[in-house]
Design a protein around this motif. Sequence first.
Motif, PDB file in Angstrom:
ATOM      1  N   ASP A   1       0.862  -1.181   0.000  1.00  0.00           N
ATOM      2  CA  ASP A   1       0.000   0.000   0.000  1.00  0.00           C
ATOM      3  C   ASP A   1       0.898   1.230   0.000  1.00  0.00           C
ATOM      4  O   ASP A   1       1.612   1.472   0.979  1.00  0.00           O
ATOM      5  CB  ASP A   1      -0.916  -0.003   1.219  1.00  0.00           C
ATOM      6  N   GLY A   2       0.866   1.967  -1.088  1.00  0.00           N
ATOM      7  CA  GLY A   2       1.673   3.172  -1.183  1.00  0.00           C
ATOM      8  C   GLY A   2       3.164   2.901  -1.100  1.00  0.00           C
ATOM      9  O   GLY A   2       3.933   3.761  -0.682  1.00  0.00           O
ATOM     10  N   GLY A   3       3.576   1.719  -1.471  1.00  0.00           N
ATOM     11  CA  GLY A   3       4.983   1.350  -1.426  1.00  0.00           C
ATOM     12  C   GLY A   3       5.377   0.613  -0.153  1.00  0.00           C
ATOM     13  O   GLY A   3       6.422  -0.011  -0.082  1.00  0.00           O
ATOM     14  N   ILE A   4       4.542   0.689   0.877  1.00  0.00           N
ATOM     15  CA  ILE A   4       4.824   0.026   2.154  1.00  0.00           C
ATOM     16  C   ILE A   4       4.350  -1.426   2.091  1.00  0.00           C
ATOM     17  O   ILE A   4       3.220  -1.703   1.689  1.00  0.00           O
ATOM     18  CB  ILE A   4       4.125   0.756   3.328  1.00  0.00           C
ATOM     19  N   ILE A   5       5.201  -2.330   2.528  1.00  0.00           N
ATOM     20  CA  ILE A   5       4.887  -3.758   2.509  1.00  0.00           C
ATOM     21  C   ILE A   5       3.933  -4.077   3.654  1.00  0.00           C
ATOM     22  O   ILE A   5       4.227  -3.789   4.812  1.00  0.00           O
ATOM     23  CB  ILE A   5       6.179  -4.588   2.626  1.00  0.00           C
ATOM     24  N   LEU A   6       2.789  -4.663   3.319  1.00  0.00           N
ATOM     25  CA  LEU A   6       1.788  -5.017   4.317  1.00  0.00           C
ATOM     26  C   LEU A   6       1.812  -6.495   4.683  1.00  0.00           C
ATOM     27  O   LEU A   6       1.646  -6.860   5.833  1.00  0.00           O
ATOM     28  CB  LEU A   6       0.380  -4.663   3.810  1.00  0.00           C
ATOM     29  N   GLU A   7       1.962  -7.351   3.678  1.00  0.00           N
ATOM     30  CA  GLU A   7       1.829  -8.794   3.894  1.00  0.00           C
ATOM     31  C   GLU A   7       2.692  -9.533   2.888  1.00  0.00           C
ATOM     32  O   GLU A   7       2.815  -9.101   1.744  1.00  0.00           O
ATOM     33  CB  GLU A   7       0.362  -9.201   3.718  1.00  0.00           C
ATOM     34  N   THR A   8       3.276 -10.675   3.320  1.00  0.00           N
ATOM     35  CA  THR A   8       4.064 -11.485   2.395  1.00  0.00           C
ATOM     36  C   THR A   8       3.660 -12.960   2.402  1.00  0.00           C
ATOM     37  O   THR A   8       4.200 -13.733   1.628  1.00  0.00           O
ATOM     38  CB  THR A   8       5.578 -11.384   2.709  1.00  0.00           C
ATOM     39  N   ASP A   9       2.719 -13.344   3.246  1.00  0.00           N
ATOM     40  CA  ASP A   9       2.281 -14.735   3.310  1.00  0.00           C
ATOM     41  C   ASP A   9       1.268 -15.010   2.195  1.00  0.00           C
ATOM     42  O   ASP A   9       0.178 -14.438   2.178  1.00  0.00           O
ATOM     43  CB  ASP A   9       1.666 -15.030   4.678  1.00  0.00           C
ATOM     44  N   ALA A  10       1.641 -15.895   1.274  1.00  0.00           N
ATOM     45  CA  ALA A  10       0.820 -16.157   0.089  1.00  0.00           C
ATOM     46  C   ALA A  10      -0.580 -16.655   0.438  1.00  0.00           C
ATOM     47  O   ALA A  10      -1.558 -16.268  -0.206  1.00  0.00           O
ATOM     48  CB  ALA A  10       1.522 -17.164  -0.817  1.00  0.00           C
ATOM     49  N   ASN A  11      -0.699 -17.507   1.445  1.00  0.00           N
ATOM     50  CA  ASN A  11      -2.012 -18.038   1.808  1.00  0.00           C
ATOM     51  C   ASN A  11      -2.934 -16.947   2.341  1.00  0.00           C
ATOM     52  O   ASN A  11      -4.122 -16.919   2.017  1.00  0.00           O
ATOM     53  CB  ASN A  11      -1.867 -19.166   2.839  1.00  0.00           C
ATOM     54  N   ILE A  12      -2.396 -16.050   3.150  1.00  0.00           N
ATOM     55  CA  ILE A  12      -3.201 -14.950   3.684  1.00  0.00           C
ATOM     56  C   ILE A  12      -3.612 -14.004   2.552  1.00  0.00           C
ATOM     57  O   ILE A  12      -4.768 -13.595   2.459  1.00  0.00           O
ATOM     58  CB  ILE A  12      -2.422 -14.190   4.787  1.00  0.00           C
ATOM     59  N   ILE A  13      -2.655 -13.675   1.674  1.00  0.00           N
ATOM     60  CA  ILE A  13      -2.938 -12.773   0.549  1.00  0.00           C
ATOM     61  C   ILE A  13      -4.019 -13.373  -0.345  1.00  0.00           C
ATOM     62  O   ILE A  13      -5.021 -12.719  -0.657  1.00  0.00           O
ATOM     63  CB  ILE A  13      -1.658 -12.507  -0.271  1.00  0.00           C
ATOM     64  N   ALA A  14      -3.838 -14.623  -0.763  1.00  0.00           N
ATOM     65  CA  ALA A  14      -4.807 -15.276  -1.650  1.00  0.00           C
ATOM     66  C   ALA A  14      -6.164 -15.390  -0.964  1.00  0.00           C
ATOM     67  O   ALA A  14      -7.208 -15.205  -1.599  1.00  0.00           O
ATOM     68  CB  ALA A  14      -4.298 -16.650  -2.070  1.00  0.00           C
ATOM     69  N   GLY A  15      -6.163 -15.660   0.329  1.00  0.00           N
ATOM     70  CA  GLY A  15      -7.423 -15.763   1.068  1.00  0.00           C
ATOM     71  C   GLY A  15      -8.173 -14.441   1.089  1.00  0.00           C
ATOM     72  O   GLY A  15      -9.384 -14.397   0.870  1.00  0.00           O
ATOM     73  N   LYS A  16      -7.447 -13.343   1.331  1.00  0.00           N
ATOM     74  CA  LYS A  16      -8.094 -12.022   1.344  1.00  0.00           C
ATOM     75  C   LYS A  16      -8.624 -11.654  -0.035  1.00  0.00           C
ATOM     76  O   LYS A  16      -9.726 -11.134  -0.161  1.00  0.00           O
ATOM     77  CB  LYS A  16      -7.113 -10.951   1.825  1.00  0.00           C
ATOM     78  N   VAL A  17      -7.823 -11.919  -1.055  1.00  0.00           N
ATOM     79  CA  VAL A  17      -8.245 -11.594  -2.428  1.00  0.00           C
ATOM     80  C   VAL A  17      -9.452 -12.435  -2.814  1.00  0.00           C
ATOM     81  O   VAL A  17     -10.422 -11.924  -3.369  1.00  0.00           O
ATOM     82  CB  VAL A  17      -7.084 -11.804  -3.429  1.00  0.00           C
ATOM     83  N   ALA A  18      -9.406 -13.727  -2.514  1.00  0.00           N
ATOM     84  CA  ALA A  18     -10.516 -14.614  -2.862  1.00  0.00           C
ATOM     85  C   ALA A  18     -11.777 -14.204  -2.120  1.00  0.00           C
ATOM     86  O   ALA A  18     -12.872 -14.216  -2.691  1.00  0.00           O
ATOM     87  CB  ALA A  18     -10.152 -16.058  -2.540  1.00  0.00           C
ATOM     88  N   THR A  19     -11.658 -13.821  -0.867  1.00  0.00           N
ATOM     89  CA  THR A  19     -12.810 -13.384  -0.092  1.00  0.00           C
ATOM     90  C   THR A  19     -13.416 -12.130  -0.703  1.00  0.00           C
ATOM     91  O   THR A  19     -14.629 -12.017  -0.846  1.00  0.00           O
ATOM     92  CB  THR A  19     -12.413 -13.123   1.377  1.00  0.00           C
ATOM     93  N   ASN A  20     -12.569 -11.188  -1.087  1.00  0.00           N
ATOM     94  CA  ASN A  20     -13.064  -9.972  -1.744  1.00  0.00           C
ATOM     95  C   ASN A  20     -13.679 -10.282  -3.094  1.00  0.00           C
ATOM     96  O   ASN A  20     -14.687  -9.696  -3.468  1.00  0.00           O
ATOM     97  CB  ASN A  20     -11.926  -8.954  -1.929  1.00  0.00           C
ATOM     98  N   ALA A  21     -13.071 -11.204  -3.825  1.00  0.00           N
ATOM     99  CA  ALA A  21     -13.526 -11.503  -5.177  1.00  0.00           C
ATOM    100  C   ALA A  21     -14.877 -12.208  -5.200  1.00  0.00           C
ATOM    101  O   ALA A  21     -15.655 -12.027  -6.125  1.00  0.00           O
ATOM    102  CB  ALA A  21     -12.488 -12.346  -5.908  1.00  0.00           C
ATOM    103  N   VAL A  22     -15.166 -13.017  -4.190  1.00  0.00           N
ATOM    104  CA  VAL A  22     -16.428 -13.754  -4.197  1.00  0.00           C
ATOM    105  C   VAL A  22     -17.425 -13.200  -3.186  1.00  0.00           C
ATOM    106  O   VAL A  22     -18.417 -13.835  -2.870  1.00  0.00           O
ATOM    107  CB  VAL A  22     -16.210 -15.276  -3.964  1.00  0.00           C
ATOM    108  N   ASP A  23     -17.145 -12.017  -2.680  1.00  0.00           N
ATOM    109  CA  ASP A  23     -18.065 -11.316  -1.775  1.00  0.00           C
ATOM    110  C   ASP A  23     -18.478 -12.154  -0.568  1.00  0.00           C
ATOM    111  O   ASP A  23     -19.650 -12.220  -0.206  1.00  0.00           O
ATOM    112  CB  ASP A  23     -19.308 -10.838  -2.516  1.00  0.00           C
ATOM    113  N   GLY A  24     -17.519 -12.828   0.040  1.00  0.00           N
ATOM    114  CA  GLY A  24     -17.788 -13.516   1.293  1.00  0.00           C
ATOM    115  C   GLY A  24     -18.455 -14.872   1.170  1.00  0.00           C
ATOM    116  O   GLY A  24     -18.791 -15.473   2.167  1.00  0.00           O
ATOM    117  N   SER A  25     -18.688 -15.372  -0.041  1.00  0.00           N
ATOM    118  CA  SER A  25     -19.258 -16.717  -0.143  1.00  0.00           C
ATOM    119  C   SER A  25     -18.137 -17.732   0.090  1.00  0.00           C
ATOM    120  O   SER A  25     -17.173 -17.430   0.753  1.00  0.00           O
ATOM    121  CB  SER A  25     -19.931 -16.901  -1.504  1.00  0.00           C
TER     122      SER A  25
END
Length: 182
Positions: free
Chosen positions: A133-157
């Motif tokens: 975010d804005g150049g600052i590193i927030l997260e590097t764990d692939a499972n957490i990143i993919a989980g957040k993206v997938a949750t956003n992408a499918v609107d919580g289903s």
Amino acid sequence: MGELSKESCPSVKNILILDSEGKRVAVKYFSDDWSTNASKLTFEKSVFTKTLKTNARSEAEITLFDGYIVVYKFVQDLHFFVIAGDDENELIIANVLQGFSDSVGLLLRGDVEKRTALENLDLILLCIDEIIDGGIILETDANIIAGKVATNAVDGSAPFSEQTISQALATAREHLARSLLK
């Protein structure tokens, strides 16, 4: 507890995915070091040319280029790059690259190639937003990143990795219908 300043946090200048010809697939710049689109394209072409003859398929490679740390990895026909200032820690930047490429692999279900990446560009861009975010590193764990993206992408289903093909197609249809109705 002391306040954290932007300068004290590890940061990234840009993150790139280029195809096997050096053309953009997904890029995001967090720095004004490249102020015009032409300078960005020139930089991308130079980095691609410099790293083309290396074998960065199994592990990430690190190089210094024009005063920037460039950490890169090739996965099938895609070239992943994370670029940072020369004062950043190479291991942290390599960890960002690993988290990024692994999370893209999870989201694309192992089919990490240009066509699939372009079809799922929204997921890749969300992935970049979850990592940096804005150049600052927030997260590097692939499972957490993919989980957040997938949750956003499918609107919580159901989590993205647990959807059946018919559920995934239904979700895609819903998103397409919503985007057409906007």
